[in-house]
Design an enzyme around this catalytic site. Structure first.
Site, mmCIF file in Angstrom:
data_model
loop_
_atom_site.group_PDB
_atom_site.id
_atom_site.type_symbol
_atom_site.label_atom_id
_atom_site.label_comp_id
_atom_site.label_asym_id
_atom_site.label_seq_id
_atom_site.Cartn_x
_atom_site.Cartn_y
_atom_site.Cartn_z
ATOM 1 N N SER A 1 0.831 -1.207 0.000
ATOM 2 C CA SER A 1 0.000 0.000 0.000
ATOM 3 C C SER A 1 0.859 1.249 0.000
ATOM 4 C CB SER A 1 -0.904 0.011 1.230
ATOM 5 O OG SER A 1 -0.172 0.496 2.338
ATOM 6 N N LYS A 2 0.204 2.380 -0.220
ATOM 7 C CA LYS A 2 0.980 3.619 -0.342
ATOM 8 C C LYS A 2 1.649 4.005 0.972
ATOM 9 C CE LYS A 2 -2.365 7.347 0.303
ATOM 10 N NZ LYS A 2 -3.002 8.495 -0.336
ATOM 11 N N ARG A 3 1.139 3.494 2.069
ATOM 12 C CA ARG A 3 1.745 3.820 3.371
ATOM 13 C C ARG A 3 2.972 2.945 3.673
ATOM 14 N NH1 ARG A 3 0.182 8.585 4.922
ATOM 15 N NH2 ARG A 3 -1.891 8.923 4.083
ATOM 16 N N ASP A 4 3.040 1.785 3.020
ATOM 17 C CA ASP A 4 4.139 0.858 3.321
ATOM 18 C C ASP A 4 5.502 1.473 3.068
ATOM 19 O OD1 ASP A 4 2.467 -1.134 4.094
ATOM 20 O OD2 ASP A 4 2.306 -2.009 2.097
ATOM 21 N N PHE B 1 5.974 5.047 -5.207
ATOM 22 C CA PHE B 1 5.558 5.850 -6.359
ATOM 23 C C PHE B 1 6.755 6.124 -7.270
ATOM 24 C CE2 PHE B 1 2.624 7.165 -2.898
ATOM 25 C CZ PHE B 1 1.482 6.617 -3.451
#
Ligand code: GLU
Length: 505
Positions: free
Chosen positions: A261-264, A273
């Site tokens: 996920s983007k928080r990982d 990204f």
């Protein structure tokens, strides 16, 4: 295969996750391999989720990765517009066709009514689904008479248009990666195709566009697999030929469980990204592969191998070789575990493949940021010496800063271990010998140092380390004589003198 046309169809609701880049990459490799066309379609029908700057971010990310589109908002093409918000009239026409053919119906239930129903069923530990079983008991053009429906429409009653899932049928299709997928229609709900705001939902717009843009293969993430049966039914309702489907495996967290996920990235210290992203609402910044020093080739290579393998031992693939080797049939079904160390490894491999000239140019940018001006030929020699030791371009500074700046401090641990009472005197004496070296070349320098150490019967290891400490400030760096040659005679002698003066016991 002829007339291969594939598309990447992002919704500009934020930055592009690396999983999205991989989806685009597989589409791109497939298109290039088969001489097909690659299309970029912006799926922006959900106005509520619009994020400023996201579309531009997507375009820039692909430019950086070297993924080119043959058709799209920027590239143009014969099948435009390529932005769904500019295609409203088209969707209205096609929803009209579905209504006429009896595959879609008006639903007048208000959000409040549906909510109340949901709650009522929840209390009985049941779930509300708008489907073949419940729809006749709800307020829609199937349950109401023709006259009632017409009146509601004339009165301007808000409505949505839903797909009429056929009763008691088996939906079946072939997925290139997953084989035959079968779903019974009783498990599907009557999805909204057209919203109260007069815009289509993803499902309708996606199918209409894939058809009109003559997409031959739909290659997309596994998260869309549950939507595929509805899409198949939509193709059948329109009596259109279906594209072929390939649903790619998810990218898993480095621990192997759960979707990346983007928080990982922030939690575990790696980017998720392609480019850095500054969230326009929260102001939060998310790291990007580019800003973290990854080469686009390395990022692309790493992504290509997350879910696909060539069936050989080869791991390092420049884009052209990826295109040749790529095969959708070799994409795996199960989740692909992301390994941040492997990403670094790829970067290291591509740095090694670069010419000294290219690396020097890249390193020179970092030097300039530090207000260091150095002849490019000098930097070329330095990158050649240390390139085996770096994973990122910015590591060149860590590995080679002493070529550009004399040490200001000396590593205390090395001083303690290598600088004895008498070391200063020995270095001073050796400096005198070095001053006489005329041909300031690594071999001559090494010869002079060794001769002195042997003549004085000193410890080679200890003296060499003391010299290194004087020139570098620590125990790191490539061959000592090479350092001495490159920094030049005057600088070398000055550093030796300065060390003797400063490292006094
Ligand atoms: N707009 C969808 C997305 O954001 C496209 C999914 C598809 O490829 O059908 O991923």
């Amino acid at each position: 295969m002829s007339d291969i046309r594939v598309r990447f169809a992002p919704s500009p609701t934020g930055p592009l996750h690396m999983g999205g880049v991989r989806t685009a990459l597989y589409n791109y490799l497939f298109a290039r391999k088969h001489g097909g066309k690659m299309i970029l379609r912006i799926e922006d029908t959900d106005q509520n989720r619009f994020v400023a700057g996201a579309e531009n971010y997507i375009e820039r990310s692909f430019e950086w990765c070297g993924i080119q589109f043959d058709e799209g908002v920027k590239a143009g093409g014969d099948f435009g517009p390529y932005k769904q918000s500019e295609r409203s009239a088209i969707y209205r026409e096609y929803i009209g066709e579905l209504l006429e053919k009896g595959h879609a119906y008006y639903a007048f239930d208000t959000p409040e009514e549906l909510d109340a129903l949901r709650k009522e069923l929840e209390a009985k530990k049941e779930t509300f689904v708008y489907d073949t079983k419940s729809r006749m008991g709800l307020r829609n053009s199937l349950s109401l008479s023709k006259e009632e429906t017409e009146k509601l429409l004339l009165d301007g009653t808000p409505y949505v248009i839903r797909f009429k899932i056929p009763e008691n049928t088996e939906v079946s299709f072939t997925d290139i990666i997953r084989g035959t997928v079968k779903v019974h229609s009783s498990t599907l709900d009557d999805k909204v195709l057209f919203k109260t705001d007069g815009l289509p939902t993803y499902h309708l717009a996606n199918i209409v566009d894939d058809h009109l843009m003559q997409i031959s293969h739909v290659i997309r993430g596994e998260e869309w697999l549950p939507s595929a049966p509805l899409h198949v039914l939509l193709y059948e309702a329109f009596e259109w030929e279906k594209p072929q489907f390939a649903h790619l495996p998810v990218i898993l967290k480095p621990v192997g469980k759960g979707k990346l996920s983007k928080r990982d990235g922030d939690k575990m210290g790696f980017p998720v990204f392609p480019l850095e992203w500054k969230d326009p609402k929260s102001g939060e910044t998310f790291a990007g592969y580019r800003e973290d020093g990854y080469l686009p080739e390395a990022f692309v290579n790493m992504l290509a191998l997350l879910g696909w393998n060539p069936g050989t031992e080869q791991e390092v693939f420049p884009m052209e070789e990826l295109i040749q080797a790529f095969d959708l049939e070799r994409v795996v079904k199960s989740g692909a575990k992301f390994n941040p160390d492997k990403a670094k490894w790829f970067n290291q491999q591509f740095i090694r493949l670069k010419s000294d000239q290219e690396l020097a140019q890249a390193f020179d940018k970092i030097l300039k940021e530090k207000n260091i001006e150095a002849p490019i030929g000098f930097t070329e020699k330095i990158v050649a010496l240390v390139k085996e030791r770096v994973e990122f371009i910015q590591d060149f500074w860590t590995q080679a800063h002493f070529f550009y700046k004399a040490p200001e401090e000396y590593d205390a641990k090395v001083v303690k271990k290598r600088w004895k009472e008498e070391t200063g005197a020995h270095i001073t004496e050796m400096t005198g010998k070095l001053r006489q070296v005329e041909n300031w070349q690594a071999d001559a320098i090494k010869g002079c140092m060794s001769a002195f150490i042997q003549e004085k019967e000193l410890s080679m290891g200890q003296m060499m380390n003391a010299i290194r400490l004087s020139l570098v400030g620590s125990s790191m760096g490539p061959d000592l004589a090479a350092i001495a040659e490159l920094i030049g005679k005057d600088e070398c002698l000055a550093r030796l003198e300065k060390a003797v003066e400063r490292i006094k016991k």
